[in-house]
Design a protein around this motif. Sequence first.
Motif, mmCIF file in Angstrom:
data_model
loop_
_atom_site.group_PDB
_atom_site.id
_atom_site.type_symbol
_atom_site.label_atom_id
_atom_site.label_comp_id
_atom_site.label_asym_id
_atom_site.label_seq_id
_atom_site.Cartn_x
_atom_site.Cartn_y
_atom_site.Cartn_z
ATOM 1 N N ARG A 81 17.962 12.704 13.715
ATOM 2 C CA ARG A 81 17.779 12.029 14.856
ATOM 3 C C ARG A 81 18.953 11.462 15.424
ATOM 4 O O ARG A 81 19.545 11.590 16.513
ATOM 5 N N THR A 83 22.078 12.409 14.749
ATOM 6 C CA THR A 83 23.011 13.416 15.023
ATOM 7 C C THR A 83 22.414 14.083 16.492
ATOM 8 O O THR A 83 23.476 14.243 17.348
ATOM 9 N N LYS A 84 21.065 14.233 16.705
ATOM 10 C CA LYS A 84 20.626 14.718 18.036
ATOM 11 C C LYS A 84 21.226 13.575 18.921
ATOM 12 O O LYS A 84 21.492 13.923 20.108
ATOM 13 N N ASN A 85 20.901 12.348 18.687
ATOM 14 C CA ASN A 85 21.253 11.267 19.905
ATOM 15 C C ASN A 85 22.838 11.173 20.031
ATOM 16 O O ASN A 85 23.122 11.059 21.435
ATOM 17 N N ALA A 86 23.708 11.280 19.054
ATOM 18 C CA ALA A 86 25.071 11.662 19.419
ATOM 19 C C ALA A 86 25.369 12.747 19.996
ATOM 20 O O ALA A 86 26.210 12.356 21.010
ATOM 21 N N GLU A 87 24.593 13.669 19.938
ATOM 22 C CA GLU A 87 24.833 15.076 20.674
ATOM 23 C C GLU A 87 24.484 14.886 22.201
ATOM 24 O O GLU A 87 25.281 15.187 23.114
ATOM 25 N N ASP A 88 23.433 14.061 22.522
ATOM 26 C CA ASP A 88 22.799 13.713 23.725
ATOM 27 C C ASP A 88 23.821 12.983 24.422
ATOM 28 O O ASP A 88 24.127 13.199 25.524
ATOM 29 N N GLN A 89 24.324 11.685 23.496
ATOM 30 C CA GLN A 89 25.194 10.975 24.232
ATOM 31 C C GLN A 89 26.419 11.550 24.753
ATOM 32 O O GLN A 89 27.124 11.438 25.805
ATOM 33 N N ALA A 90 27.015 12.656 23.835
ATOM 34 C CA ALA A 90 28.347 13.412 23.949
ATOM 35 C C ALA A 90 28.047 14.016 25.227
ATOM 36 O O ALA A 90 28.824 14.221 26.195
ATOM 37 N N GLN A 91 26.852 14.598 25.381
ATOM 38 C CA GLN A 91 26.554 15.620 26.532
ATOM 39 C C GLN A 91 26.230 14.823 27.828
ATOM 40 O O GLN A 91 26.973 15.168 28.768
ATOM 41 N N GLN A 92 25.693 13.711 27.805
ATOM 42 C CA GLN A 92 25.874 12.785 28.966
ATOM 43 C C GLN A 92 27.149 12.189 29.380
ATOM 44 O O GLN A 92 27.351 12.172 30.460
#
Length: 164
Positions: A81, A83-92
């Motif tokens: 979770r 990692t997914k949140n970090a990836e989502d934040q990076a994408q944002q």
Amino acid sequence: MESLGFNGTILAQMFNFLVLLILLRAVAYKPFMNMLEKRKQLIESSIAAAEEDKRQAEALRASLQADLQRARQEAAEIIARATKNAEDQAQQIIEAAKAEATRVREGALADIQREKEKAVAELRDQVATLSILVASKIIDQKLNDDIQKDLVNKFVKEAGDLPC
């Protein structure tokens, strides 16, 4: 020595031996057997308790291993979770940066367009002024205001149709 006759000593010894056996059975054998039976029961109960403790220890070990496995799974889920949140934040962040770059680019293009239009308008004014001067020198006459305006508008229209 007496020959095989009746000997009272042997009979007394046999009687004493039987009394001794009865006394030993009553006094020593039964208590000794009771003590052995109690010892046997104590050993059996100790073995049963040890087996029960072993069974409980195995159950506890299995329970602890299951808890450990659940904890590992939860840790893996938390990491996933995060990692997914970090990836989502990076994408944002990337999307926000792209949007900002697009906005800046569009602003720059709009500024360029405004400056171009301003330059074209200034150029038209200068061309119109120069055209009037050239025309007045060529004609060498004074133009009245109406004729001058018509000439300027015609020239501006023609100049506006030219590619810049």
